[in-house]
Design an enzyme around this catalytic site. Structure first.
Site, mmCIF file in Angstrom:
data_model
loop_
_atom_site.group_PDB
_atom_site.id
_atom_site.type_symbol
_atom_site.label_atom_id
_atom_site.label_comp_id
_atom_site.label_asym_id
_atom_site.label_seq_id
_atom_site.Cartn_x
_atom_site.Cartn_y
_atom_site.Cartn_z
ATOM 1 N N ASP A 54 37.963 32.715 37.998
ATOM 2 C CA ASP A 54 37.894 32.429 38.631
ATOM 3 C C ASP A 54 36.879 30.876 39.032
ATOM 4 O OD1 ASP A 54 37.908 34.504 40.593
ATOM 5 O OD2 ASP A 54 35.297 35.287 40.068
ATOM 6 N N LYS A 62 42.522 28.788 36.858
ATOM 7 C CA LYS A 62 43.920 29.624 36.369
ATOM 8 C C LYS A 62 44.855 28.709 37.303
ATOM 9 C CE LYS A 62 43.038 33.050 35.091
ATOM 10 N NZ LYS A 62 41.363 33.124 34.889
ATOM 11 N N HIS A 109 43.638 34.848 42.824
ATOM 12 C CA HIS A 109 44.103 32.871 41.827
ATOM 13 C C HIS A 109 44.087 32.262 43.552
ATOM 14 C CE1 HIS A 109 45.676 33.961 38.053
ATOM 15 N NE2 HIS A 109 44.458 34.268 38.268
ATOM 16 N N THR A 110 43.765 31.821 43.276
ATOM 17 C CA THR A 110 43.634 30.678 45.085
ATOM 18 C C THR A 110 44.253 29.501 44.775
ATOM 19 O OG1 THR A 110 41.371 31.107 45.951
ATOM 20 C CG2 THR A 110 42.363 29.831 47.183
ATOM 21 N N THR A 168 36.344 44.086 32.581
ATOM 22 C CA THR A 168 37.374 45.170 32.865
ATOM 23 C C THR A 168 37.906 46.135 32.286
ATOM 24 O OG1 THR A 168 39.183 44.369 34.136
ATOM 25 C CG2 THR A 168 39.477 42.944 32.809
ATOM 26 N N THR A 189 37.366 35.446 46.335
ATOM 27 C CA THR A 189 39.022 36.108 46.800
ATOM 28 C C THR A 189 39.270 38.084 47.130
ATOM 29 O OG1 THR A 189 38.941 34.235 45.063
ATOM 30 C CG2 THR A 189 40.809 35.642 46.622
ATOM 31 N N VAL A 190 39.030 38.429 45.594
ATOM 32 C CA VAL A 190 40.071 40.236 45.878
ATOM 33 C C VAL A 190 38.222 40.654 47.118
ATOM 34 C CG1 VAL A 190 40.188 41.995 44.757
ATOM 35 C CG2 VAL A 190 40.715 39.956 44.184
ATOM 36 N N GLY A 206 39.555 18.649 42.831
ATOM 37 C CA GLY A 206 39.493 18.896 44.151
ATOM 38 C C GLY A 206 40.732 20.040 44.237
#
Ligand code: IMP
Ligand code: MG
Length: 334
Positions: free
Chosen positions: A13, A16, A43-44, A190, A248-249, A322
């Site tokens: 996070d 990337k 990934h955003t 992980t 995100t997830v 940004g």
């Protein structure tokens, strides 16, 4: 010709996705390959005013001339993949290696109960149990799935051919160095190694083919799930600073701490980083929002970047100002 590996130097996070979504169009990248674990990643990418949250496809989809591949080391959830292909309208440029392993509902069920859920606080996406089954040699592969038939391609062959043809290639890692099964904070980690060497193995290139390893850091450190986070702030303090992000997830609140120089230094070593990227500088130094040249950064922001360079001993070549693709300072010689 250049082969660049992009991996995270903290706990995931760090942005990337944003860095990849900039590099792909900027460097006219011919092929981007997803490495890493699987759909536990999020990934955003904010592109042309629209926000995309991708868990399977490379973040380079924003550059429509780029081939989007998924290496054999990566676990696939076919439903999520198919949905993302539709969302990004990328049917004709996605390729999946036949040897990618497939996450099934039984893996997700195991991941959502017992120690994995309660102690490790995994993302519950089935990746750990799927990798365990892969090690037992009983897991299904992409080549067994009729739904994926149209996407199957020999990913290592394609990537190495692109490099032979002197094209630009990006390898997109996931998670972060300290979530690595080997180098992370075991057992709070992980289910595989996620450093730069592992990313190469995931997509089928040898270490001698890599030109650059870009190690991505954020201006502060965050972590979701269980495990140690040195100098962790209270949630109240994290919120006050604007560092309490939502994952995100899983939608969980990310735990936060200041930038950690010791972890950063070790991550440079573990990944053989040649360059670093620092994202979200605008969150700590709001006057830097949207800035595109180093000179325009505030003195405080420059001092912070110089301190990082002095500690980690690799140049900070990319600075995120940004969420948008072009909100970035690029100090590479390109
Ligand atoms: P798993 O990868 O779902 O098994 O989760 C293991 C640990 O890694 C948990 O602490 C997760 O929150 C964390 N994790 C896995 N993927 C990501 C990621 O993409 N970003 C941040 N944390 C992650
Ligand atoms: Mg993420």
């Amino acid at each position: 010709m250049s082969c660049t590996v992009v991996v995270c130097g903290f706990f995931g996070d760090t942005g990337k996705g944003k860095i990849i979504s900039y590099l792909a169009p900027r460097d006219k990248v011919a092929v981007t390959v997803r490495a890493g674990v699987g759909p536990n990643a999020g990934h955003t990418v904010v592109h042309e005013g629209r926000e995309y949250k991708l868990r399977m496809l490379p973040s380079a989809f924003v550059y429509d001339r780029c081939r989007l591949l998924i290496g054999p080391g990566v676990l696939i959830n076919p439903q999520i993949l198919v949905r993302e292909v539709q969302l990004t309208n990328s049917q004709n440029r996605v390729g999946v290696d036949p040897q990618c392993a497939i996450i099934e509902s039984k893996h997700i069920q195991v991941d959502r109960k017992g120690e994995l859920a309660e102690k490790i606080k995994t993302t519950g996406t089935g990746t750990g149990p799927c990798n365990a089954e892969r090690a037992l040699r009983t897991v299904k592969l992409a080549r067994d799935m009729p739904d994926l038939k149209n996407y199957l391609t020999d990913v290592p062959q394609e990537v190495n051919e692109a490099l032979n043809d002197r094209k630009n290639v990006l390898i997109e890692g996931t998670q972060g160095t300290y979530l690595s099964l080997y180098h992370g904070t075991y057992p709070y980690c992980t289910s595989k190694d996620v450093t730069a060497s592992a990313a190469c193995s995931d997509v089928g290139i040898g270490p001698t083919r890599v030109n650059d390893v870009v190690l991505v850091f954020k201006t502060y450190t965050t972590r979701v799930g269980g495990g140690p986070l040195p100098n962790e702030l209270s949630q109240e303090e994290a919120e006050k600073r604007g560092w309490a992000e939502v994952a995100t997830v899983t939608g969980r609140i990310r735990r936060a701490a200041p930038f950690n120089y010791d972890l950063a230094k070790r991550a440079v070593m573990l990944n053989g980083a040649t360059q670093a990227a620092v994202t979200k500088i605008d969150i700590v130094y709001p006057e830097c929002k949207g800035v595109q040249s180093y000179e325009e950064l505030s003195q405080q922001a420059k001092t912070f970047i110089k301190k990082i360079e002095k500690e980690i001993k690799v140049p900070v070549t990319l600075i995120g100002t940004g969420p948008g693709t072009w909100e970035i300072v690029d100090r590479r010689n390109v």
